[in-house]
Design a protein around this motif. Structure first.
Motif, PDB file in Angstrom:
ATOM      1  N   UNK A 179       0.741  -1.191  -0.160  1.00 54.99           N
ATOM      2  CA  UNK A 179       0.026  -0.015  -0.045  1.00 54.99           C
ATOM      3  C   UNK A 179       0.836   1.139   0.118  1.00 54.99           C
ATOM      4  N   UNK A 180       1.979   1.399   0.768  1.00 50.95           N
ATOM      5  CA  UNK A 180       2.743   2.542   0.954  1.00 50.95           C
ATOM      6  C   UNK A 180       3.751   2.515  -0.362  1.00 50.95           C
ATOM      7  N   UNK A 181       4.161   1.360  -0.963  1.00 53.53           N
ATOM      8  CA  UNK A 181       4.948   1.569  -2.197  1.00 53.53           C
ATOM      9  C   UNK A 181       3.967   2.020  -3.216  1.00 53.53           C
ATOM     10  N   UNK A 182       2.606   1.431  -3.252  1.00 49.18           N
ATOM     11  CA  UNK A 182       1.828   2.155  -4.169  1.00 49.18           C
ATOM     12  C   UNK A 182       1.501   3.705  -3.926  1.00 49.18           C
ATOM     13  N   UNK A 228      13.621   7.604  -1.823  1.00 46.85           N
ATOM     14  CA  UNK A 228      12.609   7.252  -1.976  1.00 46.85           C
ATOM     15  C   UNK A 228      12.268   6.402  -3.320  1.00 46.85           C
ATOM     16  N   UNK A 229      12.894   6.761  -4.561  1.00 44.52           N
ATOM     17  CA  UNK A 229      13.035   6.432  -5.790  1.00 44.52           C
ATOM     18  C   UNK A 229      13.876   4.971  -5.711  1.00 44.52           C
ATOM     19  N   UNK A 230      14.656   4.906  -5.095  1.00 46.15           N
ATOM     20  CA  UNK A 230      15.237   3.461  -4.740  1.00 46.15           C
ATOM     21  C   UNK A 230      14.877   2.527  -3.866  1.00 46.15           C
ATOM     22  N   UNK A 231      14.101   2.946  -2.957  1.00 45.32           N
ATOM     23  CA  UNK A 231      13.138   2.138  -2.410  1.00 45.32           C
ATOM     24  C   UNK A 231      12.292   1.380  -3.131  1.00 45.32           C
ATOM     25  N   UNK A 232      11.684   2.291  -4.121  1.00 43.67           N
ATOM     26  CA  UNK A 232      10.527   1.606  -5.025  1.00 43.67           C
ATOM     27  C   UNK A 232      11.322   0.673  -6.041  1.00 43.67           C
ATOM     28  N   UNK A 233      12.385   1.034  -6.592  1.00 43.09           N
ATOM     29  CA  UNK A 233      13.154  -0.050  -7.474  1.00 43.09           C
ATOM     30  C   UNK A 233      13.333  -1.374  -6.515  1.00 43.09           C
ATOM     31  N   UNK A 234      13.870  -1.165  -5.195  1.00 39.24           N
ATOM     32  CA  UNK A 234      14.310  -2.236  -4.466  1.00 39.24           C
ATOM     33  C   UNK A 234      12.951  -3.176  -4.205  1.00 39.24           C
ATOM     34  N   UNK A 235      11.939  -2.764  -3.923  1.00 38.32           N
ATOM     35  CA  UNK A 235      10.850  -3.431  -3.452  1.00 38.32           C
ATOM     36  C   UNK A 235      10.186  -4.049  -4.945  1.00 38.32           C
ATOM     37  N   UNK A 236      10.375  -3.568  -6.109  1.00 39.30           N
ATOM     38  CA  UNK A 236      10.004  -4.180  -7.167  1.00 39.30           C
ATOM     39  C   UNK A 236      10.968  -5.308  -7.288  1.00 39.30           C
ATOM     40  N   UNK A 237      12.364  -4.896  -7.146  1.00 39.84           N
ATOM     41  CA  UNK A 237      13.308  -5.956  -7.310  1.00 39.84           C
ATOM     42  C   UNK A 237      12.980  -7.159  -6.366  1.00 39.84           C
ATOM     43  N   UNK A 238      12.520  -6.946  -5.097  1.00 36.23           N
ATOM     44  CA  UNK A 238      12.066  -8.021  -4.103  1.00 36.23           C
ATOM     45  C   UNK A 238      10.798  -8.922  -4.716  1.00 36.23           C
ATOM     46  N   UNK A 244      12.069  10.137   2.473  1.00 38.97           N
ATOM     47  CA  UNK A 244      11.550   9.604   1.194  1.00 38.97           C
ATOM     48  C   UNK A 244      10.884  10.424   0.341  1.00 38.97           C
ATOM     49  N   UNK A 245      10.061  11.433   0.965  1.00 45.84           N
ATOM     50  CA  UNK A 245       9.374  12.681   0.454  1.00 45.84           C
ATOM     51  C   UNK A 245       9.658  13.716   0.746  1.00 45.84           C
ATOM     52  N   UNK A 246       9.993  14.785  -0.214  1.00 41.05           N
ATOM     53  CA  UNK A 246      10.089  16.233   0.176  1.00 41.05           C
ATOM     54  C   UNK A 246       8.736  16.786  -0.287  1.00 41.05           C
TER      55      UNK A 246
END
Length: 266
Positions: A20-23, A82-92, A63-65
């Motif tokens: 939910x938070x990643x979305x 924040x952008x890298x967190x999204x990328x890492x989550x998609x990788x997971x 994560x967000x400004x």
């Protein structure tokens, strides 16, 4: 089994990020606004604001400004983290999906991430991509000869520089993937192997012909080593003049160890 997996990241034993938070982060990145991002993600503005505040406050990097502008106003942009967190989550999620695929495949090596990747994800221009583990390493001054077991009956020899052995941190029992281009492989029946080609190739894998395609210049031959593992040779037709090929016949796949590329994970 129709299994699914949901990744939840925790920080200090508290939930930090979930689907939910990643979305929400993805929606903010698209819209440039928390309020519009909340609408796009299907949650209330308050829930979105609280989630962003919680993630920003509980991490060393925001994560967000956010820019002030009143409720629903102002803008919002994702930080690099924040952008890298999204990328890492998609990788997971991709890794989880491969794990679930492997669970339903009896021949997938669940004890090796490299084995799963080579089976379900890794794509290369080399026609032959074979997973195995290092059986032995014969060390020389400038090069090493690495023996790689791909089945209980089949080993592949790879000649690589000693520097590559060190860089890849190769050692006995380490998982590796071997890459061999189809044109680097020729074929030979046992009779012709005995009469002329036995000493010319240091890799000689015995299998069975299971498929053949031919045009005016070349023949593509699929050789099954086991029920699950095949190797493909792409041979000039002139090199097959001494062979009478048929489906189901035993055949040797021949290639030089210098034509084998070795890949591994650190």
């Amino acid at each position: 089994m129709n299994l699914t997996a949901i990744a939840t990241l925790q920080m200090n034993n508290k939930m930090f990020a979930n689907p939910r938070r990643i979305a929400l982060l993805k929606a903010i990145d698209t819209t440039g606004s928390i309020s519009q991002g909340a609408k796009l993600a299907g949650i209330s503005y308050k829930a979105a604001f609280d989630a962003i505040k919680d993630m920003n406050n509980n991490n060393e990097q925001p994560l967000v400004n956010c820019e002030k502008g009143g409720k629903g106003g102002g803008g919002a942009t994702l930080t690099r983290f924040g952008q890298r967190l999204i990328q890492m989550y998609d990788l997971l999620n991709k890794i989880q999906d491969m794990g679930l695929q492997a669970l339903n495949d009896e021949n997938a090596p669940l004890d090796s991430l490299l084995g799963i990747m080579s089976r379900f994800s890794l794509q290369t221009s080399a026609r032959n991509q074979l997973f195995g583990h290092i059986h032995a390493i014969e060390t020389h001054d400038l090069h090493d000869v690495v023996t790689i077991a791909i089945t209980e009956q089949h080993n592949i020899l790879a000649t690589i520089t000693h520097g590559s052995t060190l860089r890849l941190r190769l050692k006995q029992n380490k998982d590796v993937v071997t890459l061999i281009k189809g044109p680097a492989i020729t074929i030979c029946s046992e009779e012709n192997l005995i009469h002329g080609k036995r000493d010319r190739f240091d890799n000689q894998l015995l299998g069975t012909i299971t498929a053949m395609k031919q045009d005016r210049q070349s023949t593509e031959i699929t050789i099954s080593l086991t029920d699950e593992i095949s190797i493909c040779a792409f041979v000039d037709n002139q090199d097959l003049m001494d062979e009478t090929l048929r489906l189901g016949m035993p055949i040797y796949a021949l290639f030089h160890s210098t034509h084998v590329i070795v890949a591994s994970m650190r």
